[in-house]
Structure formats: C-alpha cells, structure tokens
Scaffold this motif. Sequence first.
Motif, mmCIF file in Angstrom:
data_model
loop_
_atom_site.group_PDB
_atom_site.id
_atom_site.type_symbol
_atom_site.label_atom_id
_atom_site.label_comp_id
_atom_site.label_asym_id
_atom_site.label_seq_id
_atom_site.Cartn_x
_atom_site.Cartn_y
_atom_site.Cartn_z
ATOM 1 N N UNK A 1 90.064 14.650 -71.653
ATOM 2 C CA UNK A 1 88.596 15.164 -72.078
ATOM 3 C C UNK A 1 89.011 16.034 -73.123
ATOM 4 N N UNK A 2 88.118 16.042 -74.059
ATOM 5 C CA UNK A 2 88.356 16.974 -75.138
ATOM 6 C C UNK A 2 87.108 16.878 -76.006
ATOM 7 N N UNK B 1 99.249 19.082 -83.978
ATOM 8 C CA UNK B 1 98.536 18.257 -82.811
ATOM 9 C C UNK B 1 97.944 16.888 -83.335
ATOM 10 N N UNK B 2 98.183 15.817 -82.364
ATOM 11 C CA UNK B 2 97.692 14.762 -82.875
ATOM 12 C C UNK B 2 96.779 14.025 -81.976
ATOM 13 N N UNK C 1 90.306 20.406 -78.449
ATOM 14 C CA UNK C 1 91.241 21.028 -77.218
ATOM 15 C C UNK C 1 92.318 21.583 -78.363
ATOM 16 N N UNK C 2 92.772 20.755 -79.187
ATOM 17 C CA UNK C 2 94.086 21.255 -80.011
ATOM 18 C C UNK C 2 93.582 22.565 -80.973
ATOM 19 N N UNK D 1 93.483 25.689 -78.853
ATOM 20 C CA UNK D 1 95.042 26.195 -78.317
ATOM 21 C C UNK D 1 95.723 26.438 -79.634
ATOM 22 N N UNK D 2 95.152 26.620 -80.815
ATOM 23 C CA UNK D 2 95.999 27.313 -81.781
ATOM 24 C C UNK D 2 96.760 26.426 -82.942
ATOM 25 N N UNK D 3 96.710 24.998 -82.597
ATOM 26 C CA UNK D 3 97.326 24.202 -83.524
ATOM 27 C C UNK D 3 96.641 24.300 -84.815
#
Length: 337
Positions: A252-253, A272-273, A305-306, A309-311
């Motif tokens: 879930x994002x 991130x991918x 979400x990525x 989280x700082x990607x």
Amino acid sequence: MNNFTVYSITDNEFDETFGFTSEEVQEMLSYYGLSSHYEEVKEWYDGYRFGNADVYCPWDVVNYCKDHRENQNAAPKNYWMNTSGNDIINHFIDNISDNGMLTKDVLERLVNGEVITQRVDEMVTYKDLYSNIDNLWSTLFMTGYLTQRGYIGNGYYSLAVPNREIRNIIIERILALFRKEVSGNGELLRSFCNAILSADAEAVERLLIEYMGKTISVRDNFARSLHENFYHGLMIGILGFRRDWEILSNRESGDGFSDILIKTKGQESRVGIVIELKYSKNEKSLDKDCQDALQQIEDRNYGQELCNQGYQKILKYGIAFYHKKCCVKVAMQSTND
C-alpha cells in the motif's frame, strides 16, 4: 470381509457419492446465504468426473462455506494444499524436460485448459508410483490432480486439470522450479537487475523475454487475475536475486497498492523502484497497456512511500505481458524536482 468389491473413480456405480453434485452445492450455498457465490465455487472447485457424474471436491466446498459465513468477501483458497503432501506434483514438475516424455509443451497445454490423452493404470501400487511416466500419469489421475474428460479405450483417457484451485497449485510449483533454475544463472540475473537500476527499458524487455522462454505460458482461457498473478510471481522470482534489495509485493502506497515496490540498499540507496504489471488481451495491446501501467503509477501516487523515506530518484516501470512477449516502459522522477 475377505470378499469385497472395489469401486474406483472410473466406475459408474456410486459415482455421485464421491463428491458433491451441482444441486447439492447450490443447496449448501443457499443454506449459508451464499447463492451469489456459485460461479466462483464452480470455477475453483468443480470439474471432477467420477464415472458418469460431474462432482465438486467436498472438502473444498465445506471449507469455502465455513470461511465465508463470517466474511462473504473473503478470497477463495487452495484448500487442497493442506490435505496432504505435494510430493506427487513436485515429482511431476521436476521431470519436465525439453526432449523427454514429459515436456514443457504438455504441461503448458494442461495448465491452459487443454485435454491430453494418456494411459491410466488403476492398479498402480505405491512402490511403483515413480517407476515410469505412465504410472505418474495414473497417480496424478487417481489423486485428483487430473480428471477424465472421456474414455478413449484400451486404458487410455482424455485427461485435464479439473479446476482453478489445482491449476494454481501447479502454477505455484512451476514458478518455484523456475526460480530454482534461474537462480543458477547469476550473470543473466545480474544483468537484469542492473538494467532495472539503470532505467534501461530495452534491456529489461529483452532479458524478460529471454527468461520467459524458460517457463510455460499462461494463455487466455482463464480469469485475468490468474495471468497477472503468474507474471507477478515471475518478476518476484527474478528480482529476488538481489538479496540486498527490499522487495515488497502489493504494498500500500499513495492511493492504492503497487504491484512491486523496491527499496535499494547501500550505494544504491538513493534509488527507489515502482513496478506495475498488466496482462494484455493480445500482442497489439502491449504498448498501450504498458503506458496505462505507467499512468496508473502516477494517478495513484504509488511512489509516495519512497518519497516519504527520502529516496532521491524513483524509477517507475510499466510492464505489460502477453504469453511470452512483453513491453517495458520506464519513467524517472527526481524528488529534488
């Protein structure tokens, strides 16, 4: 008790007593207020032919009703998996070769709902189960992994996979074998993961097609979700080569669930991918479906979400499959933009 008669699943006598008939299933579903679930139950648990009767697996139907009394929206399960070991089907899949008596072509035909003709020996004993391919077909038939679609004569039957539940079990085992095989090809797997990380859509597409040549193809006979689950399993198996990547499935994002979310580690930790998969109805639809997958990532904000989280760089992949062909497109987002 030394004089008795054995009635097997090919005999007409008592053929309806080995499972639930369609009328019995409808009555049971009605009793539990599940009449609207009949088509789903039929797709998953019907398909057995005992003598002249078409029957459902009673274990499956009973457990389905039990699970759906409290939650009518519960997904159907592979209840068969919990009834016994799967040594027989494992042995069957492990004997696949490209030039032997059991080929990928035969397995592909079975999984895709086709009928094959094989000899069945109802008197095969446990010690002879794996002694030859004929005994293996007989065992698969007698244990319910295959069912008959007609008697040819001389001990030969038309055999088929009975329903979606058994088909799922076979596909899961195929994917496990595929993961085992490709894990031994480190160079190819490394090239694929590097292509993913480098946003090289052309290389990702070429290598995916090469990998798909090593496994079977799920064709258009069945529900779309079956196809998407199959290709989802393929992708998870290939990406699993990178032990240092955190690979999240149906995560879930944003405003929904992405098919695959990858969090890289170490020196690659700023990347991130997100991967969204589609199954196309024909080869001509691949390009459009691939673009639709990319658009879905954007519309539903799967990369959120990525970002949180700082990607600093997010690669968004849309991948569409049709049999053993695919189309790959990639978009790149910099969180500094």
